[in-house]
Design an enzyme around this catalytic site. Structure first.
Site: not given
Length: 229
Positions: A100-101, A104
């Site tokens: 998920h990170e 970004h």
């Protein structure tokens, strides 16, 4: 909306119960799947590094950070920071959070419009979040609708930031699922578990947006009532 007891209770529920439920859901889901080892046995750091490398982001570093669920991507320093448990661990939850990170970082690399818009909003949203309540209180105490309205306008920027955050986070989770599946980080039977972790995390952002909107609506209605009086 908030003039009746029923409306007020709905407001209190949005303001307090929903965020608490969302936080509890995140913690419980993360705690559960942080105890489940992924089939690939890759650490969160390895998952993040593999996704970054596969997308040509060799200049983005991956670092451990203290605390629990302190994971984040720093666009200024081009660093994905993972809490130590996720960085060194080999769990399904750790893989989901790491991916998920990195999602970004992928958004940042391609200039994802909502991420750029959110970044542009940071200064004014931060100022609005800190100052709006003082203007609103001042407007109430001094019976100055202009001051009250100025507080509402500033608050609206903070609310807009919360709303723009939703597509940013949902998109990062979508990218995360695509990456861990395509790279073979998780098996087919682990997709559901990974999605549960990502969906639980998304609830916190949704709850924050609901609270922000509820607060803004309440003050707008108060402003309307002040003008009527």
């Amino acid at each position: 909306m908030f003039g009746s007891l029923g409306g007020y209770l709905i407001y209190i529920a949005i303001l307090m119960i929903i965020p608490l439920w969302a936080q509890s859901r995140v913690k419980n889901t993360y705690r559960k799947y942080s105890q489940v080892a992924s089939s690939s046995r890759m650490s969160g750091a390895e998952v993040a590094r593999q996704i970054l490398n596969d997308n040509g982001l060799y200049d983005v570093n991956v670092e451990p950070i203290k605390g629990q669920l302190t994971d984040h991507y720093d666009p200024r320093k081009k660093v994905v920071r993972l809490s130590e448990h996720n960085y060194y661990g080999h769990s399904v939850a750790g893989a989901a959070v790491a991916a998920h990170e990195v999602g970004h970082a992928l958004q940042d690399a391609e200039g994802y419009s909502f991420l750029r818009f959110r970044s542009a909003l940071v200064p004014v949203a931060s100022f609005g979040s800190n100052m709006s309540i003082f203007l609103i209180i001042g407007g109430i105490l001094l019976t100055m609708t202009e001051l009250f309205l100025a507080g509402i306008v500033l608050m609206s920027f903070a609310v807009l930031f919360q709303l723009v955050t939703l597509p940013v986070e949902f998109n990062a989770s979508s990218r995360a699922m695509d990456q861990v599946i395509s790279l073979g980080v998780i098996r087919n039977d682990e997709e559901r578990e990974t999605k549960k972790v990502l969906d639980a995390a998304a609830l916190t952002y949704l709850a924050a947006a609901l609270v922000a909107v509820a607060e803004l609506v309440r003050f707008i209605l108060m402003y309307v009532m002040m003008n009527r009086d």
